[in-house]
Design an enzyme around this catalytic site. Structure first.
Site, PDB file in Angstrom:
ATOM      1  N   GLN A   1     -28.295 -14.054  65.830  1.00 31.94           N
ATOM      2  CA  GLN A   1     -28.190 -15.422  66.339  1.00 31.94           C
ATOM      3  C   GLN A   1     -26.836 -15.639  67.001  1.00 31.94           C
ATOM      4  O   GLN A   1     -25.798 -15.492  66.367  1.00 31.94           O
ATOM      5  CB  GLN A   1     -28.356 -16.417  65.181  1.00 31.94           C
ATOM      6  CG  GLN A   1     -28.179 -17.873  65.561  1.00 31.94           C
ATOM      7  CD  GLN A   1     -28.213 -18.785  64.349  1.00 31.94           C
ATOM      8  OE1 GLN A   1     -28.129 -18.311  63.217  1.00 31.94           O
ATOM      9  NE2 GLN A   1     -28.335 -20.081  64.551  1.00 31.94           N
ATOM     10  N   GLY A   2     -26.828 -16.008  68.287  1.00 28.49           N
ATOM     11  CA  GLY A   2     -25.582 -16.237  69.018  1.00 28.49           C
ATOM     12  C   GLY A   2     -25.349 -17.710  69.276  1.00 28.49           C
ATOM     13  O   GLY A   2     -25.547 -18.185  70.407  1.00 28.49           O
TER      14      GLY A   2
ATOM     15  N   SER B   1     -22.484 -19.760  67.249  1.00 27.28           N
ATOM     16  CA  SER B   1     -21.075 -20.114  67.041  1.00 27.28           C
ATOM     17  C   SER B   1     -20.149 -19.362  68.000  1.00 27.28           C
ATOM     18  O   SER B   1     -20.388 -18.206  68.350  1.00 27.28           O
ATOM     19  CB  SER B   1     -20.654 -19.803  65.603  1.00 27.28           C
ATOM     20  OG  SER B   1     -21.368 -20.607  64.691  1.00 27.28           O
TER      21      SER B   1
ATOM     22  N   SER C   1     -24.027 -12.785  62.496  1.00 27.68           N
ATOM     23  CA  SER C   1     -24.512 -11.954  61.390  1.00 27.68           C
ATOM     24  C   SER C   1     -25.440 -10.853  61.891  1.00 27.68           C
ATOM     25  O   SER C   1     -26.350 -11.100  62.681  1.00 27.68           O
ATOM     26  CB  SER C   1     -25.251 -12.822  60.362  1.00 27.68           C
ATOM     27  OG  SER C   1     -24.400 -13.813  59.839  1.00 27.68           O
TER      28      SER C   1
ATOM     29  N   GLU D   1     -33.470 -23.559  59.325  1.00 28.24           N
ATOM     30  CA  GLU D   1     -32.456 -22.921  58.480  1.00 28.24           C
ATOM     31  C   GLU D   1     -32.036 -23.831  57.342  1.00 28.24           C
ATOM     32  O   GLU D   1     -31.859 -23.395  56.211  1.00 28.24           O
ATOM     33  CB  GLU D   1     -31.245 -22.541  59.327  1.00 28.24           C
ATOM     34  CG  GLU D   1     -30.214 -21.728  58.572  1.00 28.24           C
ATOM     35  CD  GLU D   1     -29.113 -21.199  59.477  1.00 28.24           C
ATOM     36  OE1 GLU D   1     -28.339 -20.343  59.019  1.00 28.24           O
ATOM     37  OE2 GLU D   1     -29.017 -21.650  60.640  1.00 28.24           O
TER      38      GLU D   1
END
Length: 395
Positions: free
Chosen positions: A130-131, A133, A165, A248
């Protein structure tokens, strides 16, 4: 809200329980079983375990069959989560794909995107990261500066992501980039699907306090992707991202709470085993009994709030801002658990490993719980959402 299960659902639970006991590696759950120490080997091992779970029919349980799912209901998914939680079955390296991207594609993706990306995601053939932040856009996500410019039939992406992550294991990244520099900051953002092996993508692992290398910096230098790799429409990425984050924040399943309960049980055992001059710590100290009872009570409250959220998803098909209540309560309670664990361990706390008191579990909780107060929206963000969207307080 009916808290009971039908005979058919209980039969499914028995099926899950039997399959797990027959198919988990020998020695699983005992001190003699250890995951590979090398991170790449551990990732490979966990991915192979996920593939086996998929082949057994226990990934994508409530997802449509036409996209590789099992076509069952959320209840069966919950049952599997509970049984897997009891045995501490890990989520595996493609957890972000299953937890976040899959539901996002089911809600916002085109038919072509669902058929292309969901089946290999479930088969664990393609790992996702996941991009979202960035160095200057964490809690204030809409301040992101990664840019995407349309050049003919391709988007050209430039920028940096951080705290990404499992990016060093990933084949693909779902990311947000700014596509309209003149629009208000929440309006000019687009949700993209980017192959991690494209020229111009650089991944740099970051070492964490808990000794793992899960997080990464990711750099995008003139990375080109097809223009159809947009989910939910150009400049509509904020709406898509809020849907992703609601999955999430609102996915504190009974299975996850069982894992939390397992952590509490470790602490309760440690407190019951440690001795003062003439008694165990718990029997001798009312303060620690009170603190343990407090956390146990909060875990039970979370269990029922989780069931309420699940009931809402079953009846309404979506989660509202109430997901922020769940996320806030879980993270603050887990921080309390980690802090109490370190306090109880006292001079034993610096000794961290298989031979230490509690086998290092409380130290892991202590460090890991800090990150949970930030990801999926920080504690401060959750308080703002609760105040404005649930309590109706002014901004």
């Amino acid at each position: 809200m009916d808290l009971s299960y039908t005979p058919e659902q209980e039969a499914y639970r028995e099926k899950v329980r039997n399959w797990l006991h027959e198919n988990l590696p020998e020695g699983w759950g005992t001190p003699r079983f250890k995951l590979p120490e090398d991170e790449l080997e551990r990732g490979k091992f966990l991915n192979e375990l996920d593939k086996k779970i998929y082949e057994g029919g226990f990934l994508g349980i409530s997802w449509p069959k036409e996209y590789g799912g099992q076509g069952l209901t959320l209840v069966e998914e919950i049952i599997y989560g509970e049984e897997a939680g009891k045995l501490d079955v890990p989520d595996g390296p493609n957890v972000l794909g299953r937890l976040l991207l899959g539901p996002t594609l089911l809600q916002f993706g085109t038919e072509e995107q669902k058929k292309r990306y969901i089946p290999p995601l479930l088969r664990c053939d393609e790992i996702w990261c996941q991009g979202f932040s960035e160095p200057n856009a964490g809690s204030d996500l809409a301040s992101l500066q990664t840019k995407a410019v349309l050049d003919g039939d391709e988007w050209v992406i430039n920028g940096q992501k951080v705290w990404t992550s499992l990016a060093h294991h990933a084949d693909w990244c779902f990311l947000l980039a700014r596509t309209d520099q003149d629009a208000p900051k929440h309006k000019g953002i687009t949700f993209f699907l980017v192959p991690m092996d494209n020229p111009g993508v650089t991944v740099r692992p970051l070492v964490q306090l808990n000794k793992s290398r899960e997080f990464n910096e990711v750099f995008f230098d003139n990375v080109r992707i097809p223009k159809e790799n947009v989910v939910g429409g150009v400049n509509n990425g904020w709406q898509v991202a809020m849907g992703t984050l609601s999955f999430e924040r609102g996915t504190l399943s009974p299975g996850q709470l069982i894992r939390f309960q397992n952590e509490f049980n470790v602490l309760a055992k440690v407190a019951g085993d440690l001795r003062t001059s003439d008694a165990t710590l718990v029997k001798d100290n009312r303060y620690y009994r009170q603190k343990l009872a407090e956390i146990y009570t909060e875990i039970r409250i979370m269990h029922y709030h989780s069931l309420k959220s699940i009931s809402q998803r079953l009846n309404e098909g979506k989660l509202g801002p109430e997901a922020s209540l769940q996320k806030l309560f879980y993270t603050t309670t887990r921080v309390k658990l980690g802090e109490l664990g370190i306090e109880i361990l006292a001079e034993e706390a610096p000794y961290w490993g298989e031979e230490s008191v509690g086998r290092g579990k409380m130290q892991e909780v202590y460090f890991d719980s800090r990150g949970a107060t930030i990801y999926a929206g920080s504690t401060q963000i959750q308080k703002n959402i609760i105040a404005e969207r649930i309590l109706g307080m002014p901004k």
